[in-house]
Design an enzyme around this catalytic site. Sequence first.
Site, PDB file in Angstrom:
ATOM      1  N   LYS A   1       1.235  -2.424  -2.466  1.00 25.64           N
ATOM      2  CA  LYS A   1       0.757  -3.550  -1.659  1.00 25.64           C
ATOM      3  C   LYS A   1       1.031  -4.899  -2.329  1.00 25.64           C
ATOM      4  O   LYS A   1       1.164  -5.915  -1.660  1.00 25.64           O
ATOM      5  CB  LYS A   1      -0.731  -3.403  -1.376  1.00 25.64           C
ATOM      6  CG  LYS A   1      -1.014  -2.306  -0.346  1.00 25.64           C
ATOM      7  CD  LYS A   1      -2.433  -2.370   0.161  1.00 25.64           C
ATOM      8  CE  LYS A   1      -2.642  -1.399   1.316  1.00 25.64           C
ATOM      9  NZ  LYS A   1      -2.623   0.004   0.853  1.00 25.64           N
TER      10      LYS A   1
ATOM     11  N   GLU B   1      -7.884  -9.492   5.768  1.00 22.88           N
ATOM     12  CA  GLU B   1      -8.957  -8.569   6.104  1.00 22.88           C
ATOM     13  C   GLU B   1      -8.680  -7.285   5.341  1.00 22.88           C
ATOM     14  O   GLU B   1      -7.535  -7.005   4.954  1.00 22.88           O
ATOM     15  CB  GLU B   1      -9.022  -8.338   7.609  1.00 22.88           C
ATOM     16  CG  GLU B   1      -8.210  -7.197   8.140  1.00 22.88           C
ATOM     17  CD  GLU B   1      -6.724  -7.349   7.969  1.00 22.88           C
ATOM     18  OE1 GLU B   1      -6.131  -6.380   7.450  1.00 22.88           O
ATOM     19  OE2 GLU B   1      -6.133  -8.373   8.350  1.00 22.88           O
TER      20      GLU B   1
ATOM     21  N   SER C   1       3.270   6.063  -3.522  1.00 25.12           N
ATOM     22  CA  SER C   1       2.931   4.681  -3.180  1.00 25.12           C
ATOM     23  C   SER C   1       1.800   4.097  -4.023  1.00 25.12           C
ATOM     24  O   SER C   1       1.650   2.881  -4.096  1.00 25.12           O
ATOM     25  CB  SER C   1       2.573   4.572  -1.697  1.00 25.12           C
ATOM     26  OG  SER C   1       1.585   5.527  -1.347  1.00 25.12           O
TER      27      SER C   1
END
Length: 391
Positions: A92, A114, A378
Site C-alpha cells: 500500500k 478512509e 503483498s
Amino acid sequence: MSAGRETGEREREFGPYGGRFVPESLIPALDELEEAWLAARDDPSFGQELDALLRDYAGRPTPLYHAKRLSQACGATVYLKREDLLHTGAHKINNALGQALLARRMGKSRVIAETGAGQHGVATATVCALLGLECVVYMGTEDMRRQRPNVERMGLLGASVTPVEAGARTLKEAVSAAIRDWVANVESTHYIIGSAVGPAPYPGLVRDLQRVIGDEMRSQIEAAEGRLPDRVIACVGGGSNAIGAFVPFVGDTEVDLIGVEAAGEGLDSGRHSAPLTTGASGVLHGAMSAVLQDEYGQVLEAHSISAGLDYPGSGPEHAWLRDEGRVRYVAVPDQDAVDAFRRLCLLEGIIPALEPSHALAWLLDNLGGGGLDLLVLSGRGDKDLAEVLSR
Ligand SMILES: *Cc1c(COP(=O)(O)O)cnc(C)c1O
C-alpha cells in the site's frame, strides 16, 4: 459515492466499467487530479523523487525470491515477490507515496483517507508525516474498536482519526464521510484512495503507481530464469496489488494471470468477498464494476477472514479483464487461506499476511505441472497472528 447517476460526459475507461458516479461538485477536482497525474508522469523530476523515496524510504526494489522448499512442495518453480518487506509491511505504501507527492505538487496541504482495517490509514499517515502534510483519516467506530493498534499508530504518526458513528460503523460509512469532507474542502484537500477503485481517474492512477510491482517482477524473472513465467498469481481485494502485478504481462498471452478473491465461509454461504467470481455489475464508490448485491441492486456486506479482502466491490479494470477473458478470477475460502498461511511459515520461514495466503492456497491446490509460477506476497502477517491462532 454510493449508487447514483453518472456525472460528466467522458467515456468509461474499461469497456462498460469505470466512469464517475459522484456529486457534480467533485468533477473539477477529479479533472484536476487527472491532469496533474498525466503531467507528473511525464515530468522526470517527479519520477526521480518518487523513485528515490521508493528506494531509500520504502525499500524498493523488493526481492523476487526463489522459494525452494515451497517449490519442492508444489512440484514447480515458485518465486515470491516480497512486498511484505516494504516499510509499513505491504504494497500500500507504493500508492500512498505517489499520491502524497501528487497532492503536494497540486498545492494541497491537507490529505484525507478512509480506512477499514487501518492498513491504508497507516500508510497514508506515514507518507503525510514524511512530507509534512496534514492528515485526517475517517474510520467507523466498530473498526476503531477492532483495530486499536492501527488507530494508535496513526496517532503517533500525527494523523487525526475521525470516528464515524453512522450505520454499521465500518468502511462503507467511513467512505461516505470522506466524500462529504472532500466536497466541503476540495480546494485544500486531496483524497488518497487506497486501492484501484473509485471514480476516474483513481483506478488508472493507482494501477500506474502499483505497476512497479509487475515491472520489477518482469525484469527480475528474466534475469533469474531467462524467460517469462507461466503464471502470475495475486490476491484481489480492491485489486491494486494484482493489477500492478498483471499489467506488464497483459500483452504476453502465454502468461496466465490469476486473481484470487476471498470465498469467506464459502461461495454458497453468501458470506464471502468474491464479486468478480460471483457478482453482477453495479455501482460502488463512484464506479461501475463487479459488486456484491442482492436482486434489487442493494450492495451486500462482504465477509473474509482477511480485512484487506473484505470489500464488496472490485476495481473496474479487473471486471473488464475478466470479461475479455485475459485474467481468470477464482475464490478461496477462509480455512484454506489459514492452512496456506501456516504452511508458508513452516516451509520458508515467512509469515505472510492472510490476504496473499489466499493466493498461496490457490497455488497449493492448482499445481502447475513443473511450470514457473510468480506469486505476489503483498504483505506480512504480523497483523494476523491473533486471527490465525484463534482457529
Ligand atoms: C490491503 C491489502 C490487500 C488488498 O488490497 P488490493 O488493493 O486488492 O491489493 C492485499 N494484501 C495486503 C497485505 C493488504 O494490506
